[in-house]
Enzyme design. Structure first.
Site, PDB file in Angstrom:
ATOM      1  N   GLU A 193      -4.611   1.472   6.401  1.00 38.41           N
ATOM      2  CA  GLU A 193      -4.005   1.840   7.688  1.00 38.41           C
ATOM      3  C   GLU A 193      -4.677   3.063   8.316  1.00 38.41           C
ATOM      4  O   GLU A 193      -4.121   4.165   8.338  1.00 38.41           O
ATOM      5  CB  GLU A 193      -2.501   2.072   7.505  1.00 38.41           C
ATOM      6  CG  GLU A 193      -1.791   0.800   7.089  1.00 38.41           C
ATOM      7  CD  GLU A 193      -0.314   1.010   6.823  1.00 38.41           C
ATOM      8  OE1 GLU A 193       0.309   1.778   7.561  1.00 38.41           O
ATOM      9  OE2 GLU A 193       0.206   0.407   5.878  1.00 38.41           O
ATOM     10  N   GLU A 388      -1.601  -7.624   4.079  1.00 43.85           N
ATOM     11  CA  GLU A 388      -0.215  -7.318   3.729  1.00 43.85           C
ATOM     12  C   GLU A 388       0.700  -8.122   4.632  1.00 43.85           C
ATOM     13  O   GLU A 388       0.565  -8.079   5.851  1.00 43.85           O
ATOM     14  CB  GLU A 388       0.114  -5.829   3.934  1.00 43.85           C
ATOM     15  CG  GLU A 388      -0.431  -4.914   2.892  1.00 43.85           C
ATOM     16  CD  GLU A 388       0.043  -3.479   3.065  1.00 43.85           C
ATOM     17  OE1 GLU A 388       1.189  -3.275   3.517  1.00 43.85           O
ATOM     18  OE2 GLU A 388      -0.745  -2.577   2.754  1.00 43.85           O
TER      19      GLU A 388
HETATM   20  C1  BGP Z   1       2.526  -0.504   4.291  1.00 43.55           C
HETATM   21  C2  BGP Z   1       1.835   0.125   3.124  1.00 43.55           C
HETATM   22  C3  BGP Z   1       2.196  -0.414   1.800  1.00 43.55           C
HETATM   23  C4  BGP Z   1       3.594  -0.974   1.668  1.00 43.55           C
HETATM   24  C5  BGP Z   1       4.142  -1.629   2.905  1.00 43.55           C
HETATM   25  C6  BGP Z   1       5.626  -1.927   2.881  1.00 43.55           C
HETATM   26  O1  BGP Z   1       2.626   0.433   5.319  1.00 43.55           O
HETATM   27  O2  BGP Z   1       0.440  -0.027   3.241  1.00 43.55           O
HETATM   28  O3  BGP Z   1       1.822   0.510   0.828  1.00 43.55           O
HETATM   29  O4  BGP Z   1       4.436  -0.312   0.885  1.00 43.55           O
HETATM   30  O5  BGP Z   1       3.852  -0.926   4.074  1.00 43.55           O
HETATM   31  O6  BGP Z   1       6.349  -0.773   3.152  1.00 43.55           O
HETATM   32  P1  BGP Z   1       7.575  -0.275   2.295  1.00 43.55           P
HETATM   33  O7  BGP Z   1       7.078  -0.183   0.906  1.00 43.55           O
HETATM   34  O8  BGP Z   1       7.924   1.026   2.860  1.00 43.55           O
HETATM   35  O9  BGP Z   1       8.619  -1.295   2.448  1.00 43.55           O
END
Ligand code: BGP
Length: 490
Positions: A193, A388
């Site tokens: 990101e 993701e």
């Molecule tokens: C993204 C990140 C991840 C991940 C995901 C889900 O921003 O790259 O590391 O965790 O979001 O977010 P969360 O874990 O806060 O639900």
């Protein structure tokens, strides 16, 4: 519910798989010479936090506490103990039929102190073993070099990525990774990101607000972003020069905002908000600061210090593909005071009355994935990779010892339809898809274990109690079927 339009179809070589990040699953925070990172200092935050300010609040006092007090609940220190379970975890991925596995390397495992002359051989050995395990099953690793785990030494010495010193140290670290892992890894991402610094500077860049009396904090963030841009471009160039088979990608937070109404003011406000998510990816794809970003910085009265060679470096280090996260969408409007907001993990949007919300208030939207794929492909004309996507939920271990989560299978199904539509009807070049948190892990934003994304349940709670046993959920078998049929039997 979004269903497929046209025939479901995926390219022969489509890369199906899953994704994790070192800081959220490895644990073993101080084993085998690993140095501390910012993630080892983040306390458990109970509950559903939609106040972004509170969620990311972090002070120098918190930092000191973390370096002296081990009694506090720091969930990232234990993760899901992947460090000792990686063989079992990769075997489970192989059982589902993964073609690709996205993981991150922890910089602090490779260099205990980023300024050490020599790397930590124990850390290298760990990742070599992970990659060998992947190779055994024919799984292609996709490696992120920096996923929110800034080494603590860089924060203590240079105020994180605000210090230009980080650039050379990051290049040194990447060089070691390329040299030592090139027999196993072809696909690389530099920073997770790339645009995140301006939303959460602590985890993204190790910038702690109370340490910046001498410069406006926002300006410091732009400066730190600049350093990451230069570091990323140098690493991409190094890879292209020495390893012609490597493919280097950027990774962006693909947020998506719809105008709340068709009022021109709402459209304009939404366009501005959407532009803000592209400003740094534009640099990594096109090799220069877009004029709108230069204006944004200047209009705020800030300056970003460039060295003479920086412009050339950015030009020479453009990426081969664009990867991104996609979870949800929301709306935006010119005036938001009277509107209900909906949270995401690192931002707020206006609630969309037409979309369902997850238990954490994220508004799920498969059609928005197709929309986003088209938007990204039209903008960049580069191969895309969804690295993701997923649904965080409070999964329950049922009395029959199993985990039944029809909601997750439904979410996956709809998003597979959206991808197929984008590929076959809209002509988007999509390389692959890695489901986020394919084996349960600690949440990035709330540091909970209770927010689970996985196809595999890990028996541990928010406080580290449990057996750490891995249990296949219903979605495990569903994703296996999706992969086996190359996305056609959903
Ligand atoms: C993204 C990140 C991840 C991940 C995901 C889900 O921003 O790259 O590391 O965790 O979001 O977010 P969360 O874990 O806060 O639900």
């Amino acid at each position: 519910m979004y269903t497929n339009e046209g025939q479901l179809q995926f390219p022969e070589n489509f890369l199906w798989g899953g994704a994790t990040a070192a800081n959220q699953c490895e644990g073993a925070w101080d084993e085998d010479g690993k140095g501390m990172t910012i993630q080892d200092c983040l306390e458990f935050r109970a509950g559903n936090i939609s106040d972004m300010g509170k969620q990311f609040a972090f002070s120098t006092e918190d930092l000191k506490k973390a370096q002296t007090n081990n009694d506090i609940n720091y969930p990232k220190r234990r993760g899901t103990d992947y460090y000792h379970h990686y063989k079992e975890d990769i075997a489970l991925m192989a059982e589902m039929g993964y073609k690709v596995y996205r993981l991150s390397i922890s910089w602090a495992r490779i260099f205990t102190d980023p300024e050490d002359e020599k790397p930590n051989e124990k850390g290298i050995e760990f990742y070599l073993n992970v990659f060998k395990e992947c190779k055994k099953y024919g799984i292609e690793p996709l490696v992120t070099l920096s996923h929110y785990d800034v080494p603590l030494d860089l924060i203590n010495r240079y105020r994180g990525w605000y210090g230009r010193e980080c650039i050379d140290l990051f290049v040194k670290y990447a060089k070691v990774c390329f040299e030592r892992f090139s027999d196993y890894v072809t696909y690389w991402l530099t920073f997770n990101e790339v645009d995140a610094m301006l939303r959460h500077p602590v985890t993204s860049g190790g910038l702690i607000e109370d340490q910046f009396d001498d410069v406006p904090f926002e300006q410091a963030m732009y400066q730190a972003m600049h350093h990451q841009m230069v570091a990323s471009a140098l690493v991409v160039k190094m890879a292209h020069d020495k390893y012609p088979n490597f493919k280097l990608g950027c990774m962006m937070t693909k947020l998506c905002f719809y105008p709340y109404t068709c009022k021109p003011e709402d459209n304009l406000a939404t366009q501005q908000r959407m532009r803000s998510i592209y400003r740094y990816v534009d640099i990594q794809v096109f090799g220069e600061y877009p004029l709108y970003l230069k204006k944004e910085i200047a209009n705020k009265g800030y300056t970003v210090a460039f060295e003479d060679s920086d412009e050339h470096i950015l030009k020479d280090g453009t990426v081969d593909f664009v990867s991104f996260f996609y979870y949800m969408t929301s709306c935006w409007a010119a005036k938001t005071d009277d509107l209900e907001l909906s949270p995401g993990n690192t931002f707020n949007g206006v609630k969309n009355p037409y979309l369902p919300s997850s238990e954490w208030g994220w508004q799920t939207d498969a059609a928005g994935l197709r929309y986003s794929l088209v938007e990204l492909y039209d903008r960049f004309r580069k191969p895309l990779f969804i690295v993701e996507n997923g649904l965080g939920a409070r999964d329950v271990l049922a009395e029959d010892g199993k985990i039944h989560e029809p909601y997750r299978c439904e979410y996956l199904k709809e998003h597979v339809c959206a991808m197929s539509g984008a590929i076959n009807l809209d002509g988007v070049d999509l390389m692959g898809y890695t489901w986020w948190g394919c084996i349960d892990l600690i949440s990035e934003s709330t540091r909970e274990m209770s927010k689970r994304y996985g196809f595999v349940y890990v028996d541990v709670d928010d406080y580290g109690n449990g057996t750490y046993n891995r249990i296949r959920k219903d979605s495990f078998y569903y994703y296996k079927q999706v992969i086996e049929s190359n996305g056609t039997n959903i």
